[in-house]
Design a protein around this motif. Sequence first.
Motif, PDB file in Angstrom:
ATOM      1  N   SER A 137      31.927  53.976  44.972  1.00  0.00           N
ATOM      2  CA  SER A 137      32.849  54.265  45.551  1.00  0.00           C
ATOM      3  C   SER A 137      33.114  52.877  44.999  1.00  0.00           C
ATOM      4  CB  SER A 137      33.812  53.962  46.652  1.00  0.00           C
ATOM      5  OG  SER A 137      32.316  53.518  47.566  1.00  0.00           O
ATOM      6  N   LEU A 138      31.931  52.233  44.682  1.00  0.00           N
ATOM      7  CA  LEU A 138      31.965  51.051  44.002  1.00  0.00           C
ATOM      8  C   LEU A 138      32.200  50.484  42.802  1.00  0.00           C
ATOM      9  CD1 LEU A 138      28.332  48.720  46.208  1.00  0.00           C
ATOM     10  CD2 LEU A 138      31.317  48.434  45.902  1.00  0.00           C
ATOM     11  N   VAL A 139      31.813  51.950  42.412  1.00  0.00           N
ATOM     12  CA  VAL A 139      31.836  51.901  40.763  1.00  0.00           C
ATOM     13  C   VAL A 139      33.445  52.210  40.361  1.00  0.00           C
ATOM     14  CG1 VAL A 139      31.820  54.260  38.549  1.00  0.00           C
ATOM     15  CG2 VAL A 139      29.505  53.279  39.817  1.00  0.00           C
ATOM     16  N   ALA A 140      33.832  53.176  40.992  1.00  0.00           N
ATOM     17  CA  ALA A 140      35.399  53.750  41.093  1.00  0.00           C
ATOM     18  C   ALA A 140      35.996  52.244  41.398  1.00  0.00           C
ATOM     19  CB  ALA A 140      35.825  54.456  42.182  1.00  0.00           C
ATOM     20  N   LEU A 141      35.921  51.272  42.368  1.00  0.00           N
ATOM     21  CA  LEU A 141      35.878  49.717  42.591  1.00  0.00           C
ATOM     22  C   LEU A 141      36.323  49.362  41.263  1.00  0.00           C
ATOM     23  CD1 LEU A 141      37.269  48.493  44.855  1.00  0.00           C
ATOM     24  CD2 LEU A 141      35.535  47.403  45.038  1.00  0.00           C
ATOM     25  N   THR A 142      34.845  49.120  40.921  1.00  0.00           N
ATOM     26  CA  THR A 142      34.489  48.228  39.160  1.00  0.00           C
ATOM     27  C   THR A 142      35.418  48.537  38.147  1.00  0.00           C
ATOM     28  OG1 THR A 142      32.352  47.939  40.010  1.00  0.00           O
ATOM     29  CG2 THR A 142      32.904  47.557  38.024  1.00  0.00           C
ATOM     30  N   VAL A 143      35.592  50.384  37.844  1.00  0.00           N
ATOM     31  CA  VAL A 143      36.522  50.977  36.677  1.00  0.00           C
ATOM     32  C   VAL A 143      38.784  50.339  37.289  1.00  0.00           C
ATOM     33  CG1 VAL A 143      37.514  53.040  35.934  1.00  0.00           C
ATOM     34  CG2 VAL A 143      34.345  52.744  36.319  1.00  0.00           C
ATOM     35  N   CYS A 144      38.045  50.470  38.639  1.00  0.00           N
ATOM     36  CA  CYS A 144      40.016  49.663  38.710  1.00  0.00           C
ATOM     37  C   CYS A 144      40.490  48.545  38.807  1.00  0.00           C
ATOM     38  CB  CYS A 144      40.319  50.750  40.450  1.00  0.00           C
ATOM     39  SG  CYS A 144      39.744  52.570  40.051  1.00  0.00           S
ATOM     40  N   LEU A 145      39.791  48.008  39.488  1.00  0.00           N
ATOM     41  CA  LEU A 145      40.150  46.777  39.073  1.00  0.00           C
ATOM     42  C   LEU A 145      40.254  45.767  38.390  1.00  0.00           C
ATOM     43  CD1 LEU A 145      37.448  44.721  42.478  1.00  0.00           C
ATOM     44  CD2 LEU A 145      40.478  45.348  41.516  1.00  0.00           C
ATOM     45  N   SER A 146      39.019  46.361  37.642  1.00  0.00           N
ATOM     46  CA  SER A 146      38.601  46.022  35.604  1.00  0.00           C
ATOM     47  C   SER A 146      40.415  46.823  35.240  1.00  0.00           C
ATOM     48  CB  SER A 146      37.534  46.764  34.597  1.00  0.00           C
ATOM     49  OG  SER A 146      36.676  46.538  35.848  1.00  0.00           O
ATOM     50  N   MET A 147      41.125  47.849  35.451  1.00  0.00           N
ATOM     51  CA  MET A 147      41.601  48.502  34.552  1.00  0.00           C
ATOM     52  C   MET A 147      43.244  47.891  35.032  1.00  0.00           C
ATOM     53  SD  MET A 147      42.911  50.785  33.331  1.00  0.00           S
ATOM     54  CE  MET A 147      42.324  53.047  33.650  1.00  0.00           C
ATOM     55  N   VAL A 148      43.007  47.674  36.237  1.00  0.00           N
ATOM     56  CA  VAL A 148      44.286  46.333  36.425  1.00  0.00           C
ATOM     57  C   VAL A 148      44.220  45.144  35.626  1.00  0.00           C
ATOM     58  CG1 VAL A 148      45.580  45.200  38.156  1.00  0.00           C
ATOM     59  CG2 VAL A 148      44.780  47.067  38.994  1.00  0.00           C
ATOM     60  N   LEU A 149      43.323  44.650  35.862  1.00  0.00           N
ATOM     61  CA  LEU A 149      43.622  43.079  35.392  1.00  0.00           C
ATOM     62  C   LEU A 149      43.135  43.998  33.287  1.00  0.00           C
ATOM     63  CD1 LEU A 149      40.071  40.998  36.396  1.00  0.00           C
ATOM     64  CD2 LEU A 149      42.739  40.790  36.069  1.00  0.00           C
ATOM     65  N   ILE A 150      42.578  44.549  32.792  1.00  0.00           N
ATOM     66  CA  ILE A 150      43.086  44.804  31.365  1.00  0.00           C
ATOM     67  C   ILE A 150      44.453  45.066  31.002  1.00  0.00           C
ATOM     68  CG2 ILE A 150      42.248  46.311  29.352  1.00  0.00           C
ATOM     69  CD1 ILE A 150      39.585  47.165  31.136  1.00  0.00           C
ATOM     70  N   VAL A 151      44.630  46.292  31.514  1.00  0.00           N
ATOM     71  CA  VAL A 151      46.459  46.341  31.633  1.00  0.00           C
ATOM     72  C   VAL A 151      47.154  45.192  31.799  1.00  0.00           C
ATOM     73  CG1 VAL A 151      48.493  47.571  32.468  1.00  0.00           C
ATOM     74  CG2 VAL A 151      46.503  48.741  32.532  1.00  0.00           C
ATOM     75  N   ILE A 152      47.641  43.705  32.454  1.00  0.00           N
ATOM     76  CA  ILE A 152      47.632  42.687  32.669  1.00  0.00           C
ATOM     77  C   ILE A 152      47.678  42.722  30.882  1.00  0.00           C
ATOM     78  CG2 ILE A 152      48.233  40.639  33.837  1.00  0.00           C
ATOM     79  CD1 ILE A 152      47.635  42.410  36.008  1.00  0.00           C
ATOM     80  N   ILE A 153      46.278  41.628  31.049  1.00  0.00           N
ATOM     81  CA  ILE A 153      45.973  40.936  29.821  1.00  0.00           C
ATOM     82  C   ILE A 153      46.658  41.595  28.847  1.00  0.00           C
ATOM     83  CG2 ILE A 153      44.289  40.298  28.882  1.00  0.00           C
ATOM     84  CD1 ILE A 153      42.457  40.385  31.098  1.00  0.00           C
ATOM     85  N   ALA A 154      46.622  42.711  28.324  1.00  0.00           N
ATOM     86  CA  ALA A 154      46.995  43.170  26.773  1.00  0.00           C
ATOM     87  C   ALA A 154      48.759  43.432  27.179  1.00  0.00           C
ATOM     88  CB  ALA A 154      46.510  45.078  27.483  1.00  0.00           C
ATOM     89  N   LYS A 155      48.683  43.673  28.283  1.00  0.00           N
ATOM     90  CA  LYS A 155      50.390  43.481  28.223  1.00  0.00           C
ATOM     91  C   LYS A 155      50.631  41.747  27.268  1.00  0.00           C
ATOM     92  CE  LYS A 155      52.455  47.248  29.556  1.00  0.00           C
ATOM     93  NZ  LYS A 155      52.521  48.527  28.260  1.00  0.00           N
ATOM     94  N   CYS A 156      49.961  40.733  27.805  1.00  0.00           N
ATOM     95  CA  CYS A 156      50.409  39.633  27.576  1.00  0.00           C
ATOM     96  C   CYS A 156      50.262  39.552  26.164  1.00  0.00           C
ATOM     97  CB  CYS A 156      49.931  39.113  28.570  1.00  0.00           C
ATOM     98  SG  CYS A 156      50.434  38.937  30.362  1.00  0.00           S
ATOM     99  N   ILE A 157      49.101  40.269  25.842  1.00  0.00           N
ATOM    100  CA  ILE A 157      48.333  39.624  24.546  1.00  0.00           C
ATOM    101  C   ILE A 157      49.454  40.157  23.617  1.00  0.00           C
ATOM    102  CG2 ILE A 157      46.519  40.059  23.105  1.00  0.00           C
ATOM    103  CD1 ILE A 157      44.350  40.122  24.621  1.00  0.00           C
ATOM    104  N   GLY A 158      50.023  41.211  23.501  1.00  0.00           N
ATOM    105  CA  GLY A 158      50.389  42.335  23.181  1.00  0.00           C
ATOM    106  C   GLY A 158      51.571  41.829  22.978  1.00  0.00           C
ATOM    107  N   ALA A 159      52.490  41.452  24.207  1.00  0.00           N
ATOM    108  CA  ALA A 159      53.545  40.546  23.853  1.00  0.00           C
ATOM    109  C   ALA A 159      53.259  39.566  22.759  1.00  0.00           C
ATOM    110  CB  ALA A 159      54.116  40.527  25.039  1.00  0.00           C
ATOM    111  N   LEU A 160      52.606  38.283  23.097  1.00  0.00           N
ATOM    112  CA  LEU A 160      52.658  37.304  23.201  1.00  0.00           C
ATOM    113  C   LEU A 160      52.189  37.123  20.711  1.00  0.00           C
ATOM    114  CD1 LEU A 160      52.726  34.135  24.011  1.00  0.00           C
ATOM    115  CD2 LEU A 160      49.954  34.526  24.545  1.00  0.00           C
ATOM    116  N   LEU A 161      51.047  38.590  20.660  1.00  0.00           N
ATOM    117  CA  LEU A 161      50.824  37.796  19.359  1.00  0.00           C
ATOM    118  C   LEU A 161      52.152  38.847  18.346  1.00  0.00           C
ATOM    119  CD1 LEU A 161      47.193  40.234  18.791  1.00  0.00           C
ATOM    120  CD2 LEU A 161      47.581  37.599  18.731  1.00  0.00           C
ATOM    121  N   PRO A 162      52.251  39.613  18.303  1.00  0.00           N
ATOM    122  CA  PRO A 162      54.003  39.570  16.987  1.00  0.00           C
ATOM    123  C   PRO A 162      54.464  38.288  17.890  1.00  0.00           C
ATOM    124  CG  PRO A 162      54.187  41.209  19.052  1.00  0.00           C
ATOM    125  CD  PRO A 162      52.681  40.162  19.122  1.00  0.00           C
TER     126      PRO A 162
END
Lengths: 464, 464
Positions: free
Chosen positions: B399-424
């Motif tokens: 479950s620690l691997v799962a936790l690593t993946v999923c916490l990363s996922m939340v952060l990645i999606v948030i950051i990607a959305k903000c970058i995706g909006a900001l860049l254009p």
Amino acid sequence: MENTNLIDQEQAFEESKEKIFELLEEKKYFRCRDELLKFNAVDIAELLEEVMRKYSMQTAIILFRTLPKGASVEVFAHFDVDDQVEIINIITDPEIKYIIEELDFDDMIDVLDELPANIVDKILDKTPKNERRQINTFLKYKEYSAGSLMTPDYINLRKNMTRREALDHIRDVGMNSETIYSCYVLDGGRKLVGVVSLRSLVLADENTKVSDIMKEDIIFAHVDDDQEETSELFKKYGFIAIPVVDNEDRLVGIITFDDILDVIEEENTEDMERMGGVIDNTDKDYLDTPVLMHVKARLPWLLVLMVSYVFTGGMIASFEKSLSAVIALVAYMPMLMGTGGNSGTQSSTVIITGMATGDLELSDVLRVLWKEFRIGIIVGICVSILNYMRIVAFDHNGSLVALTVCLSMVLIVIIAKCIGALLPMIAKKIGIDPALIAGPMMASLTDMVALGTYFTMARLVLKI
Amino acid sequence: MENTNLIDQEQAFEESKEKIFELLEEKKYFRCRDELLKFNAVDIAELLEEVMRKYSMQTAIILFRTLPKGASVEVFAHFDVDDQVEIINIITDPEIKYIIEELDFDDMIDVLDELPANIVDKILDKTPKNERRQINTFLKYKEYSAGSLMTPDYINLRKNMTRREALDHIRDVGMNSETIYSCYVLDGGRKLVGVVSLRSLVLADENTKVSDIMKEDIIFAHVDDDQEETSELFKKYGFIAIPVVDNEDRLVGIITFDDILDVIEEENTEDMERMGGVIDNTDKDYLDTPVLMHVKARLPWLLVLMVSYVFTGGMIASFEKSLSAVIALVAYMPMLMGTGGNSGTQSSTVIITGMATGDLELSDVLRVLWKEFRIGIIVGICVSILNYMRIVAFDHNGSLVALTVCLSMVLIVIIAKCIGALLPMIAKKIGIDPALIAGPMMASLTDMVALGTYFTMARLVLKI
């Protein structure tokens, strides 16, 4: 705007905007109005919408009410639908009645379509029975159909009219017609037998008859046609207006090119969004769309694609042992997957736009594949050679690792280019929008291809 | 096509095509012509182009020569530029002379622009001096500028003309005008002082003067304006034609909406291609473009993006030791990079289309970021919860691997959305086409964000 020196329009617009805001702060509404009236109705609507955002809807409505009656209707027609509905909810019944009555028929239908049923009923209550029936028919046409775009206010001529009679008729009824530039010749059963342009009428000799100059090879749309098909007709033929017929081939309305410009924009946006993995079912502006609606437009795709990552994850897991043996291989995975995805997306994009503009047909599939295959070989080899040098020189990995990466790269690029070209064509063949396929789905597929090729090549070259 | 029963147009077209091919096989050219002449010039051009592909250019030219002279010019105007040039190279000088003279001015300029200089000289040799000077001026306007789209054949009225005089003038010169629906009022110095629509002229009272009904708030383009800006004017105002002025504010030509429809299609294709990572500088059809030209359109992007993979590769290499310790982490890399890329692309797409349609302004940047941030949180959490269950249940990873993946996922999606909006938005601010940013470049950036976040999270959670 002084028209003797045509100063930069945008600058004039910005200057007037500032001036209007200043006058508004001082509550000088009528001087505001004079400033507004220097502009086209489209610009006045834009300025008033800025007033709504910057001050309030109430302020904008005070200004809106100062406009001359005719102008106010034209401006109203150019507001966003959301703003139109909000205004209708605030202004008085007589004002609503006046606006609805004076709007062009197609604009009126668009507004009524968005209003709550009880308000529509209240408005229609005061409309004559005939018109009410017609409005109800138009309200029933499917969204995004030719029927939903058309207006019944067209000019209707008879075959045996003379030029003089036709022009007199146009002068009599032209005020209430959406366009007078295309006129339609109907027979007794309201079937369309010809189209006459005002141009040919004006340029014709005095004793010409309508039947002498009408065109009989008529391009028309059907009420149930999709708006996208209808916009293709405009793009192809460059007409000012296209007639729309019902199931009995009777003329029921016309669509004018200015309404099609909006459709083309909508369809372009939809294509771009689908390629970008967004399934947007609203016509609302970005900022007016609630967060949860945005989530609804984006989450499904991300979840569908999750499934594909179960496969790539599985592929990697089954190759784990070999990967730990040569851990250096992991570092090149993003490059191979990324380049594969980009190569595939490039091909899809070119094929999709080619099909959209009519340059490519489904029957060209073999010629397309052959072309993409050759492009893939050249692109793949160029990219691989550069990479080989880079890996050997800077990454200090053995030349066998470099060979694995670069042989995989050539294959991945070729396969990705072929898949990228094939998928949109298959999609079109089975009736799915190719743009739905080209975006994120392409990336997932090429990810799998990239990993499969890479691991196979590693087994062969590195004997792991 | 019988017009009394409006049968399906497409079907009629296909049937006629078959018939024409049959007649061609039997060399019955004149019966072929009769079949062709049932259609609109656009369709005849399309049919003849199919004849070129299926049989030969020679066969198509035989058929082309059977067309009545007037029709042949109209059909010629609708051929692809490549085909026009090829035809010019085959037909006789008198035929060339006739076609060039009869073409609409803007179409003629388009053809001359593509012909080799010696042929252009030969054609212009026989043209009167005045016209030759005008043609040379038009040939010099930059490609993709408003000047390159316009025609000088507009209707020119005077302020003090009566309705009668204006209509008589239109009848006199209308035959040679691109459109008679918009007429332009000039002063003595050829400056534009007003626009009159044929509609208002026809509907006006007998003793109206042009100055009574002309509109003075004129929307115009400048010869050097980009064609995209000009097409925005058409989309915004829905005009049939827009006047074009030179540096001295003199009217030099007009652009009509049918030419703008082509521009809108071109610009749309360009946007899609840029988002798909293709830099296409030709207007040629896919199949007519040689393989090496396709390579040239695609290779640069792939090479530029290679640079970004040097970084992702480096990030992985520096994390190699930890990865070999918990090799299971590798299996989730494609998912995290992919979901990050897709999330970012979704946001970019929505922002780019929003800016293109005018719904979003650069000043909305903070509201956009706040919205994307909230969307990112909700989408990220939904995706992560599903993944957590999947990883623990099916992948049999701790479950620690799962936790690593999923916490990363939340952060990645948030950051990607903000970058995706900001860049254009940044791209637009500094004057780069946002579509150039949104495609493959977005994927590379989010790849780096994904790996960086993932590895950091792994260090924190798994203490490796």
